[in-house]
Design an enzyme around this catalytic site. Structure first.
Site, PDB file in Angstrom:
ATOM      1  N   ASP A  26       0.783  -1.360   0.084  1.00 40.45           N
ATOM      2  CA  ASP A  26      -0.072   0.051   0.030  1.00 40.45           C
ATOM      3  C   ASP A  26       0.766   1.280  -0.014  1.00 40.45           C
ATOM      4  O   ASP A  26       1.691   1.208   0.925  1.00 40.45           O
ATOM      5  CB  ASP A  26      -0.988   0.095   1.090  1.00 40.45           C
ATOM      6  CG  ASP A  26      -1.868   1.184   1.190  1.00 40.45           C
ATOM      7  OD1 ASP A  26      -2.058   1.914   0.152  1.00 40.45           O
ATOM      8  OD2 ASP A  26      -2.734   1.291   2.055  1.00 40.45           O
ATOM      9  N   ASP A 119      -3.808   2.666  -5.557  1.00 41.20           N
ATOM     10  CA  ASP A 119      -2.472   2.608  -4.690  1.00 41.20           C
ATOM     11  C   ASP A 119      -2.192   1.359  -3.806  1.00 41.20           C
ATOM     12  O   ASP A 119      -1.261   1.361  -3.074  1.00 41.20           O
ATOM     13  CB  ASP A 119      -2.806   3.876  -3.335  1.00 41.20           C
ATOM     14  CG  ASP A 119      -3.970   3.629  -2.854  1.00 41.20           C
ATOM     15  OD1 ASP A 119      -4.712   2.745  -3.301  1.00 41.20           O
ATOM     16  OD2 ASP A 119      -4.439   4.294  -1.768  1.00 41.20           O
ATOM     17  N   GLU A 120      -2.867   0.226  -4.266  1.00 40.31           N
ATOM     18  CA  GLU A 120      -2.651  -0.959  -3.485  1.00 40.31           C
ATOM     19  C   GLU A 120      -2.611  -2.098  -4.450  1.00 40.31           C
ATOM     20  O   GLU A 120      -3.091  -2.091  -5.647  1.00 40.31           O
ATOM     21  CB  GLU A 120      -3.753  -1.379  -2.603  1.00 40.31           C
ATOM     22  CG  GLU A 120      -4.245  -0.242  -1.563  1.00 40.31           C
ATOM     23  CD  GLU A 120      -5.256  -1.030  -0.659  1.00 40.31           C
ATOM     24  OE1 GLU A 120      -5.371  -1.851  -0.293  1.00 40.31           O
ATOM     25  OE2 GLU A 120      -6.457   0.272  -0.484  1.00 40.31           O
TER      26      GLU A 120
END
Length: 498
Positions: A26, A119-120
């Site tokens: 993350d 974002d992950e």
């Protein structure tokens, strides 16, 4: 009963056991980091990313001043007068950086990389772990940062998963270092034996840190989660409301509920089984490799949209931006479905509810044409207005807090022998192409050299698009010019007149 010794029902036993090693990566304050990459002078300053009148996210410097996600800009400025705000409505720059992270993980560490948002990423490193030398060291934190006294009580697992997640923590550290050095982002990570637990434990230490969870710690982690059943990934508002209607609000309630009870609540035994397993930290879902995006969408929080005219203007603006993103993809795919999403404020319940409707996408004009955006909007807007009317039938009384438009069900353009464009290709003869196979044109649209412009202009838009996509593919693998025997075919009808 001790929280670490919760009895897991037979129906909830994982079919995979603890055999996998999963890393959840993350990026810390992803949007703010991208802004700081482009403008290093912003580092060390309180920074917020703004969309309309909302601070959608901010860096840790701003958070230390009291600024938080989804805070009104006016409130954020009161808490932090020195807050620097940047416009984050254009997602194109963020997508580029997100792609770099996923590509790095796929090319360097595992083919099993599943992107979650921008974002992950989930990464299944099971095969890499098998090839590594055993280690006694854990990189980063262990959940709770406790001495492993539980092992002395006989709670450790003897299947070998402890050793596997230890190695996984070393791999996660290398991943994070590579992302930092090659992309410029700091990340946090969670390491465990399934996706759900890896994601949950990764949030324990932020920013720029990582945490490992052993199998014998799973119930301790689950019992510590705040927020009731909503804290469990996979249980959203709708499921939570259904569970509450059945008298289940806490994790303890959910773990004590039988499968039959949950089946009655959900009306579906398969769904009930999934929820029951999640309550005990059992998640057998695989890491699904992410390829090209299956959907493309834009959503904006809105304020004061309470009439059809304002809503339609906003929908048209969002659709225009979405079409720009579609053009920027440059992968030749076109959407088969368009989806409209609204979030309406309900005065009676004092809650905002999301609702979506979708419809088959109308045929779009060629992506390469100058009129693509305007023509596509003209085709889409009547359809989107119809979807909006179905979700908001009362045009005189509504209050929207969010609007979104998305493309889904992308399809590849067919090319090669079976494609439409193959019928417009004349038989091979002395090639009149230059070294790259591109023929100069004074028009705004370049055509394959063997296609007559007048014939092309008379074709339907979707056929024109397929011809251009097919030509683009052929240019990349264009053979050297060769002589070939001329034959009379239907292609001659479409070819240029001599």
């Amino acid at each position: 009963m001790d929280e670490d010794q919760v009895m897991i029902p037979p129906d909830c036993v994982s079919s995979l056991g603890h055999s996998r090693t999963i890393v959840h990566i993350d990026a810390d304050c992803f949007y703010a980091q991208v802004e700081m990459l482009e403008n290093p002078e912003l580092r060390g300053k309180p920074l917020g990313v703004q969309q309309k009148n909302i601070v959608v996210t901010c860096n840790y410097v701003a958070r230390e001043k009291g600024v938080s996600k989804l805070m009104l800009v006016a409130e954020a400025r009161k808490l932090c007068p020195g807050l620097v705000l940047v416009n984050g409505e254009d997602l194109a720059r963020y997508r580029v950086v997100s792609d770099r992270v996923t590509d790095l993980l796929q090319s360097r560490f595992s083919s099993l990389v599943e992107r979650l948002g921008l974002d992950e990423n989930f990464v299944d490193v099971s095969e890499m772990v098998k090839a590594r030398t055993p280690t006694a060291q854990v990189a980063g934190h262990v959940y709770g940062d406790l001495v492993r006294e539980e092992e002395e009580q006989g709670l450790e697992c003897h299947c070998g998963c402890d050793q596997r997640v230890k190695i996984g923590s070393q791999v996660a550290q290398v991943m994070r270092e590579a992302i930092r050095e090659e992309v410029g982002l700091t990340t946090c990570a969670g390491v465990s034996f399934n996706k759900m637990l890896a994601k949950l434990v990764g949030s324990q230490h932020k920013p720029n840190q990582q945490t490992t969870l052993f199998s014998w710690q799973a119930q301790k982690l689950l019992s510590s989660l705040p927020g009731g059943v909503r804290a469990i990934p996979g249980i959203g508002r709708q499921m939570s409301d259904l569970l509450k209607s059945g008298g289940i609000s806490s994790l303890c309630d959910l773990q004590q509920a039988g499968l039959d009870t949950l089946t009655t609540i959900f009306g579906n035994r398969d769904r009930a089984s999934v929820v029951q397993k999640l309550a005990f930290g059992v998640d057998d879902t695989p890491v699904k490799p992410s390829g090209r995006p299956k959907s493309l969408g834009i959503e904006d929080a809105v304020k004061g949209v309470n009439c059809a005219q304002d809503a339609e203007a906003k929908i048209e603006a969002l659709s225009g931006r979405l079409l720009d993103l579609l053009t920027a993809q440059q992968d030749g795919r076109l959407p088969g479905t368009v989806r409209l999403t609204v979030r309406k404020w309900d005065k009676a319940t004092k809650e905002a509810r999301r609702e979506s409707r979708q419809a088959a996408m109308p045929a779009l004009p060629p992506l390469h044409s100058e009129t693509f955006r305007a023509s596509s909007l003209a085709k889409m807007m009547p359809l989107l207005k119809e979807l909006f009317a179905k979700m908001v039938p009362d045009k005189n009384e509504f209050h929207l807090t969010l609007l979104g438009v998305a493309f889904t069900n992308f399809c590849d353009r067919k090319s090669g022998k079976g494609s439409i464009s193959s019928f417009l290709q004349p038989v091979a003869k002395k090639a009149r192409l230059d070294a790259t196979g591109v023929e100069a044109s004074t028009s705004h649209v370049l055509l394959p050299p063997e296609v007559d412009r007048d014939v092309f202009n008379a074709l339907p838009a979707e056929m024109q698009e397929e011809i251009l996509a097919d030509w683009k593919n052929r240019q990349q693998t264009l053979p050297s010019p060769t002589k070939a025997k001329k034959k009379c075919t239907i292609n001659d009808y479409f070819g240029k007149k001599k």
